[in-house]
Motif scaffolding. Sequence first.
Motif, PDB file in Angstrom:
ATOM      1  N   TYR A 337     -32.486  40.509 -24.698  1.00 36.11           N
ATOM      2  CA  TYR A 337     -33.474  41.569 -24.475  1.00 36.11           C
ATOM      3  C   TYR A 337     -32.780  42.812 -23.943  1.00 36.11           C
ATOM      4  N   THR A 338     -33.488  43.922 -23.993  1.00 37.01           N
ATOM      5  CA  THR A 338     -33.005  45.194 -23.463  1.00 37.01           C
ATOM      6  C   THR A 338     -33.914  45.614 -22.326  1.00 37.01           C
ATOM      7  N   ASP A 339     -33.323  45.933 -21.169  1.00 37.73           N
ATOM      8  CA  ASP A 339     -34.155  46.268 -20.014  1.00 37.73           C
ATOM      9  C   ASP A 339     -34.643  47.716 -20.073  1.00 37.73           C
ATOM     10  N   GLY A 340     -35.388  48.108 -19.057  1.00 37.24           N
ATOM     11  CA  GLY A 340     -35.988  49.441 -19.025  1.00 37.24           C
ATOM     12  C   GLY A 340     -34.983  50.573 -18.969  1.00 37.24           C
ATOM     13  N   ASN A 341     -33.750  50.271 -18.606  1.00 36.65           N
ATOM     14  CA  ASN A 341     -32.698  51.289 -18.543  1.00 36.65           C
ATOM     15  C   ASN A 341     -31.837  51.325 -19.796  1.00 36.65           C
ATOM     16  N   GLY A 342     -32.228  50.539 -20.790  1.00 35.44           N
ATOM     17  CA  GLY A 342     -31.473  50.526 -22.031  1.00 35.44           C
ATOM     18  C   GLY A 342     -30.291  49.578 -22.040  1.00 35.44           C
TER      19      GLY A 342
END
Length: 565
Positions: A337-342
């Motif tokens: 997955y990719t978090d909210g900060n990219g």
Amino acid sequence: MTADKVTVSLLDYGAGNVRSVRNAITSLGYAIKDVATPGDIDAAEVIIFPGVGSFGNAMDTLEGKGYTEPLKAYLAANRPFFGICLGMQTLFESSEESPEHKGLGIIPGAVTQFDSSQVSVPHIGWNGAIQHRRSHVIDSLDKDDVVYFVHSYRALPTAANKDWVLSTTTYGEPGASEFISAVQKGNVVACQFHPEKSGGVGLKLLESFLKDRGVDGGSQAPVPVAEGVRTVLRKRLVACLDVRTNDAGDLVVTKGDQYAVREEATDGQTKGVVRNLGKPVELSERYYREGADEITFLNITSFRQEVLDDAPMLQVLEKASEKIFVPLTVGGGIRAYTDGNGRHYSALEVAARYFRAGADKISLGSDAVYAAEAYMKDAQLSGTSAIEQISKVYGRQAVVISVDPRRVYVASPEEAPTHTCLHLPHAPGPEGQQYAWYQCTVRGGREGRDVDAVQLVRACEALGAGEILLNCIDMDGQKQGFDLALVKSVMAAVSIPVIASSGAGAVEHFSQVFKETNVQAALAAGIFHKHLVEISDVKKHLTEQGIAARVVGVVDTPCASDTRL
């Protein structure tokens, strides 16, 4: 820690769950020093090497850190050493798992793979050990004690390594080849099983080694072994905890997320509160004490959040592993997955965090369905799926596939030509249909896919999975017994072990599924949480029925199928 106890040097090369080994050592009152440099090996009083993962990865890491030659010198000097699982296999010259890699070469012989046409591979579960030589380490165990194994490769006893063989274990029908389960020469000891996952029996064995650091007073005399003696793999009983966050932000054990998880409000107006069947750490400790052979945590809401931010669930594993010395499996949203900060995280990175927190096995659900769909298009391995990534580094035994199918009824198999249809006259559909195919679901059972359970497990085995956790949405919570037709069809489709789940409501349901399907393990949740059925009662019933089961706290009576336990 008392003043006369040595400091244990732990050779942790960074793969798999080493936290349980740490906890086992500290529970015995010993301090730990991590091996951080090649010089730490020479300075060690005693080394424990808990090898986890693949043979090639282990040897690459040892070589890359400069540990190989100092470790060979340490072993050649007959200094105190205890190797666990892969830590034992690396002592041999080579392994079929990674033919291009050389082992440490201390023990003559090669490590080879189990024959999957004869037995389920990996070899997972509680089995015995046939003692071939005296040793204070293994003498501490009773003849009926069993220990926990999880491995796909094994070393065979030969004339060349005969002087090393401390015990052997058999796996399969009578006449099956026995493999080496423990070795010792002087102060160098190693075992194929996991003492840190073998409950009180394993802790006793570790204590026996650490107390005298392998020194055996010169007594490693042969022990006569009667012809035809063998050990028997026990049927496993798995306790499962569905874990989710309640309205206050606390983790609780509740019902599966595809069902109503809230208690009804007393005023009939509000939505009520999340059903709380207990705290996960406390409940898991209770099951360990009561004799559960494995414990599974399913994080049923984590697919909605960033997995590595799920600190509470990681803390549950960390706390549980401090006092629970049987295998722990965790599942729920373990994926790339990719978090909210990219920042992108691979499934391997996510799994690694859970292994370091105390998990022994990772359970994949929705992500496994997507991987199977991609594989089924061209039957080619991409190397990018979570199953492939995790099994390559940690071994296939670390990857469990949680299958969540539901019945799709049809009047005849011709109505579903691309799927495996089962004849279910005992459980007809709403319009009297006697056939059904089992549709795999994702997102906690909320979404169905055009993949059936048999297709899924075959694809996942090809991708590198090591075990199947087979649920059935139609049977879950019904307390009418396991879906025997589904279990049989999946057992026939794969050579890896299968855990039957969903539907247990009485002790007789466990003996039924073991007798009629030969499945390796059975799982239950709610009936244990609510004390409707006790784990000890299931174990007692299985033993009375002649089914080999591990019994905790009493003398384990040999079963009818046993010739030696």
